[in-house]
Design a protein around this motif. Structure first.
Motif, mmCIF file in Angstrom:
data_model
loop_
_atom_site.group_PDB
_atom_site.id
_atom_site.type_symbol
_atom_site.label_atom_id
_atom_site.label_comp_id
_atom_site.label_asym_id
_atom_site.label_seq_id
_atom_site.Cartn_x
_atom_site.Cartn_y
_atom_site.Cartn_z
ATOM 1 N N ARG A 114 -2.816 7.930 1.766
ATOM 2 C CA ARG A 114 -1.306 8.085 2.378
ATOM 3 C C ARG A 114 -1.205 9.589 2.320
ATOM 4 O O ARG A 114 -0.688 9.955 3.420
ATOM 5 C CB ARG A 114 -0.382 7.511 1.527
ATOM 6 C CG ARG A 114 -0.196 5.978 1.617
ATOM 7 C CD ARG A 114 0.963 5.189 1.116
ATOM 8 N NE ARG A 114 1.119 5.570 -0.550
ATOM 9 C CZ ARG A 114 0.513 4.736 -1.308
ATOM 10 N NH1 ARG A 114 -0.115 3.757 -1.058
ATOM 11 N NH2 ARG A 114 0.499 4.940 -2.637
ATOM 12 N N GLN A 115 -1.453 10.387 1.511
ATOM 13 C CA GLN A 115 -1.417 11.976 1.378
ATOM 14 C C GLN A 115 -2.215 12.617 2.605
ATOM 15 O O GLN A 115 -1.681 13.217 3.242
ATOM 16 C CB GLN A 115 -1.862 12.391 0.134
ATOM 17 C CG GLN A 115 -1.356 13.723 0.039
ATOM 18 C CD GLN A 115 0.000 13.708 -0.383
ATOM 19 O OE1 GLN A 115 0.655 12.910 -0.456
ATOM 20 N NE2 GLN A 115 0.598 14.890 -0.887
ATOM 21 N N GLY A 135 -2.934 5.684 -2.419
ATOM 22 C CA GLY A 135 -1.966 7.235 -2.629
ATOM 23 C C GLY A 135 -2.713 8.487 -1.902
ATOM 24 O O GLY A 135 -2.168 9.111 -1.208
ATOM 25 N N PRO A 189 1.338 2.114 5.607
ATOM 26 C CA PRO A 189 0.951 2.791 4.256
ATOM 27 C C PRO A 189 0.827 1.812 2.827
ATOM 28 O O PRO A 189 -0.029 2.264 2.242
ATOM 29 C CB PRO A 189 2.480 3.481 4.228
ATOM 30 C CG PRO A 189 2.740 3.792 5.695
ATOM 31 C CD PRO A 189 2.323 2.543 6.082
ATOM 32 N N GLU A 203 -0.234 11.994 5.900
ATOM 33 C CA GLU A 203 0.816 12.885 5.914
ATOM 34 C C GLU A 203 0.188 14.311 6.289
ATOM 35 O O GLU A 203 0.745 14.875 7.437
ATOM 36 C CB GLU A 203 1.503 13.040 4.683
ATOM 37 C CG GLU A 203 2.742 14.043 4.694
ATOM 38 C CD GLU A 203 3.358 13.611 3.350
ATOM 39 O OE1 GLU A 203 4.588 14.481 3.461
ATOM 40 O OE2 GLU A 203 3.215 12.784 2.684
ATOM 41 N N ASN A 263 5.128 10.878 -1.410
ATOM 42 C CA ASN A 263 4.517 10.629 0.116
ATOM 43 C C ASN A 263 5.777 10.377 0.820
ATOM 44 O O ASN A 263 6.919 9.885 0.520
ATOM 45 C CB ASN A 263 3.751 9.328 0.102
ATOM 46 C CG ASN A 263 2.587 9.462 -0.591
ATOM 47 O OD1 ASN A 263 2.156 8.888 -1.717
ATOM 48 N ND2 ASN A 263 1.592 10.176 -0.137
#
Length: 158
Positions: free
Chosen positions: A151-152, A148, A143, A155, A98
């Protein structure tokens, strides 16, 4: 070592990699490590491409060259007919780890590349991208407050 030999004809491809070489030199010029040799690749609009290979064969190096983060030792990369001479806010690069900024909220991370837009235009684009990746109601989360996968997705929205 990643190699691919296509003819050198230029086509109307979205991404075009022509005769790209990457060599890393040690302290002495005779300590050269050739990572990429004569790479040729074409990616058309809307085409989904995976680059697969063993660890250390040059996949990340090639992607870093295409993104403009690293300059090839030799060769040419164009995107939409324009030469890649460095990073560009019109291109997206999603890292394996990340890379969202922990001190910014989801909305601030997503809006990072839109700072030249008017406030209203930026806010509308950020909201649209957040909705597209399923993070509605998490615009103000940091974040550390996300899973996870979330967060991806933040992005990807950025």
């Amino acid at each position: 070592m990643l190699t691919n030999n296509l003819d050198d004809s230029m086509t109307d491809n979205f991404v075009s990699v022509r005769n790209v070489w990457m060599t890393y030199f040690g302290k002495r010029k005779d300590q050269a490590t050739h990572v990429l040799e004569q790479i040729n690749l074409d990616v058309r609009h809307s085409e989904f491409v995976c680059i697969v290979g063993s660890s250390g064969c040059g996949k990340s190096t090639l992607l870093n060259i295409v993104a403009g983060f690293v300059k090839a030792t030799r060769g040419k990369v164009t995107i939409d007919g324009l030469p890649v001479n460095g990073p560009d806010s019109r291109r997206l690069f999603i890292f394996q780890e990340n890379a969202v900024f922990p001190w910014l909220t989801v909305a601030q991370n997503v809006g990072l590349g839109l700072l030249k837009k008017s406030r209203g235009e930026r806010d509308a684009m950020v909201q649209h991208c957040i909705e597209m990746v399923g993070l509605t109601d998490f615009e103000h989360a940091f974040p550390r407050e996300l899973s996870g996968g979330m967060r991806q997705r933040a992005e990807i929205a950025r």
